[in-house]
Design a protein around this motif. Structure first.
Motif, PDB file in Angstrom:
ATOM      1  N   TRP A   1       0.836  -1.208   0.000  1.00 58.08           N
ATOM      2  CA  TRP A   1       0.000   0.000   0.000  1.00 58.08           C
ATOM      3  C   TRP A   1       0.871   1.258   0.000  1.00 58.08           C
TER       4      TRP A   1
ATOM      5  N   GLN B   1       2.187   1.826  -3.397  1.00 56.56           N
ATOM      6  CA  GLN B   1       1.159   2.304  -4.332  1.00 56.56           C
ATOM      7  C   GLN B   1       0.705   3.717  -4.005  1.00 56.56           C
TER       8      GLN B   1
ATOM      9  N   THR C   1      -8.097  -2.408  -0.794  1.00 53.10           N
ATOM     10  CA  THR C   1      -7.301  -1.485  -1.604  1.00 53.10           C
ATOM     11  C   THR C   1      -8.222  -0.501  -2.344  1.00 53.10           C
TER      12      THR C   1
END
Ligand code: C2E
Ligand code: MG
Ligand code: MG
Ligand code: MG
Length: 285
Positions: A105, A108, A271
């Motif tokens: 995460w 990203q 997500t």
């Protein structure tokens, strides 16, 4: 079932016990090697701030799908894994998977997501748990403040001195500590004072009727003021209705977790939620 008993009562019970023993044996034999066969996954249930309505992090919840047994809930297989000494290797996998996910995460650009992992008593009693946590965080390059652990009263009260030591070391490296299912175990307020706990989680059993039963409301409010007086935060578990959330929010409960905001989500669905955040709106019915 008392009326099913009588002359065959003894046989009935024996049969029932055999079925239970057989089930546990089937579970433990399938649990061996389940990590290696890739049968586990981690789901993430959002935790939401009751002041802002925003998501503050998640709890990691283990899921097991086995070819023979199908989907088995953690309430069934965790006790068996503990009994047969299989929980440590599963716990190593959970910690590794969660840290890898937190790192993904971050990579990203989705920020520092805080995730709490459940530890069982035998894992917590294990001497290597603190070094394991440190090593896993370091290997994935995850800041310790992103990780939390959830322990239960039962798991720390077993060997309080050892537990205090391990909790202090985790706290010292920056890992958050939550006391799970608070109020359902053998609570000792003296231990509560000694343990470096950051968060008390009010058990779902007190949340269910919090807006209707005077006794549950009294317990919830007492836990909230106890926690705040000890400089801890409070998270309510298993919040399903806006009424429960409004009641808890208006009485100073810091955060909630429950189906009202979201069920535990696959990593992919969590997500998506990080990419498209939504707030809990308590004014809307
Ligand atoms: P827990 O840590 O108290 O987790 C909360 C449980 O409540 C989860 O059940 C969650 O899915 C459920 N829950 C959350 N919100 C709601 C709601 O609004 N309504 C209802 N009806 N349920 C809700 P789950 O996932 O079945 O896990 C059960 C227990 O298994 C956990 O209780 C925890 O003690 C244990 N567990 C789960 N994952 C792990 C793990 O990785 N390691 C260890 N040692 N134990 C785990
Ligand atoms: Mg928990
Ligand atoms: Mg809990
Ligand atoms: Mg619970």
């Amino acid at each position: 079932r008392a009326k099913d008993l009588g002359r065959d009562g003894y046989a009935f019970y024996t049969e029932g016990m055999d079925a239970d023993v057989r089930r546990r044996l089937a579970l433990q034999s399938q649990l061996r090697g389940a990590v290696a066969r890739g049968e586990f996954s981690v789901h993430y249930q959002p935790q939401v701030c009751l002041r802002t309505g925003r998501m503050t992090g998640a709890e990691a919840l283990l899921r097991w799908h086995n070819v023979v047994l199908g989907q088995v809930p953690p309430g069934q297989f965790i006790p068996v894994a503990e009994e047969y000494g299989l929980i440590n290797s599963i716990g190593v996998w959970v910690l590794d998977t969660v840290c890898q996910q937190i790192r993904a995460w971050q990579d990203q650009g989705l920020g520092d997501v805080r995730v709490a992992v459940n530890l069982s008593g035998s894992q917590f009693g294990h001497a290597d748990t603190v070094p394991l946590v440190e090593e896993t965080l370091a290997r994935h390059g995850v800041p310790p403040s992103c990780l939390g652990i959830e322990i239960t009263e039962g798991c720390v009260m077993g060997d309080p001195d050892k537990s205090v030591g391990a909790l202090r070391r985790l706290k010292a490296i920056g890992v958050g500590i939550s006391l799970d299912d608070f109020g359902t175990g053998y609570s000792s307020l003296a231990y509560l004072k000694r343990f470096p706990i950051d968060v008390l989680k009010i058990d779902k059993s007190f949340v269910d009727d919090v807006a209707h039963a005077a006794s549950d409301a009294a317990i919830a409010l007492s836990v909230i003021s106890l926690a705040h007086n000890l400089n801890m935060r409070v998270v309510a578990e298993g919040v399903e209705t806006p009424e429960q959330a409004r009641f808890l929010a208006s009485h100073g409960c810091d955060a909630m977790q429950g189906y009202l905001y979201s069920r535990p989500l696959t990593a992919a669905d969590f997500t998506s939620l990080l990419r498209h955040p939504r707030s809990l709106d308590l004014d809307q019915e």
